[in-house]
Design an enzyme around this catalytic site. Sequence first.
Site, PDB file in Angstrom:
ATOM      1  N   SER A 102       0.838  -1.195   0.000  1.00 23.61           N
ATOM      2  CA  SER A 102       0.000   0.000   0.000  1.00 23.61           C
ATOM      3  C   SER A 102       0.871   1.243   0.000  1.00 23.61           C
ATOM      4  CB  SER A 102      -0.942  -0.038   1.208  1.00 23.61           C
ATOM      5  OG  SER A 102      -1.940   0.957   1.101  1.00 23.61           O
ATOM      6  N   ASN A 103       0.322   2.386   0.356  1.00 27.08           N
ATOM      7  CA  ASN A 103       1.095   3.636   0.398  1.00 27.08           C
ATOM      8  C   ASN A 103       0.548   4.523   1.505  1.00 27.08           C
ATOM      9  OD1 ASN A 103      -1.050   5.465  -0.766  1.00 27.08           O
ATOM     10  ND2 ASN A 103      -0.860   3.963  -2.429  1.00 27.08           N
ATOM     11  N   HIS A 104       1.151   5.710   1.655  1.00 23.89           N
ATOM     12  CA  HIS A 104       0.837   6.577   2.799  1.00 23.89           C
ATOM     13  C   HIS A 104      -0.333   7.531   2.575  1.00 23.89           C
ATOM     14  CE1 HIS A 104       4.047   5.254   5.335  1.00 23.89           C
ATOM     15  NE2 HIS A 104       4.958   5.494   4.410  1.00 23.89           N
ATOM     16  N   SER A 105      -1.121   7.356   1.510  1.00 26.49           N
ATOM     17  CA  SER A 105      -2.245   8.274   1.285  1.00 26.49           C
ATOM     18  C   SER A 105      -3.177   8.272   2.492  1.00 26.49           C
ATOM     19  CB  SER A 105      -3.015   7.852   0.032  1.00 26.49           C
ATOM     20  OG  SER A 105      -4.217   8.591  -0.063  1.00 26.49           O
ATOM     21  N   ALA A 147      -4.686   7.344  -4.396  1.00 28.01           N
ATOM     22  CA  ALA A 147      -3.319   6.922  -4.671  1.00 28.01           C
ATOM     23  C   ALA A 147      -3.385   5.424  -4.974  1.00 28.01           C
ATOM     24  CB  ALA A 147      -2.420   7.211  -3.477  1.00 28.01           C
TER      25      ALA A 147
END
Length: 230
Positions: A33-36, A100
């Site tokens: 995943s990512n930091h959005s 994102a």
Amino acid sequence: KRLTPPPMANDALQVVITAGPTREPLDPVRYLSNHSSGKMGFALAAAAAASGANVTLISGPVNLPTPRGVTRIDVESAAEMNAQAQRLATTAALFIGCAAVADYRAESAAAHKIKKRENSDTLTLTLVKNPDIIAGIAALPADQRPLVVGFAAETQDVEHYAREKLSRKGLDMIVANDVSSAELGFGSDDNAAWLLWRTPDGTDSEHQPAQSKTALANVIIQRALSLLPF
Ligand code: CTP
Ligand code: CA
């Protein structure tokens, strides 16, 4: 006690917004995943609803309350987000891709927890490209296609990359922000951005200085509404 607002008229403008990160499973207990944080997308949904639109928010996993008057659909993976976007976009006047989206997912998520191996110090994962959700919406036939607004989070040459994404994805407008600084962008409450949009004879652009995501969301929604053909 606050009075319930009157029900939205059926002819209210339909707006669909994607927000937050996606989560791509590796096995039953792990994901990419990512930091959005989802804050920008949720602020856009609130701004669009406040301007009288009928808003559906397709959200990845975030920790935010649903803005008042907004219909929220929770998804996890890019594939799930894509399915919901395709289902909802053809009847929308405006589609805003603020999520994102993970660019890649595991080629196949393991059915059981991947075990640590005793005989190797490395693990190789094979990733495959996810569908480009917003490019798919922008490529819809004209009679089903909403006005399409995208985002670009960049760490360098912000306006240059934004212009390239506007054209490559066939968008009507793009909001580009510099996420290289810790105070702005991912996770923060403030954002600065370039807005670029197509005109009959080229591209116009406008820089928005650092401000709250709520204030910036209002600017973006008003600009997008001004581009609608009615
Ligand atoms: N986007 C999308 N589906 C994807 C990837 C991106 O809909 N699979 C959308 C995002 O929601 C955003 C825009 O495309 O509106 C730009 O996303 P970004 O990650 O900046 O662009 P990419 O084309 O993925 O390029 P890169 O990550 O290499 O900069
Ligand atoms: Ca990307």
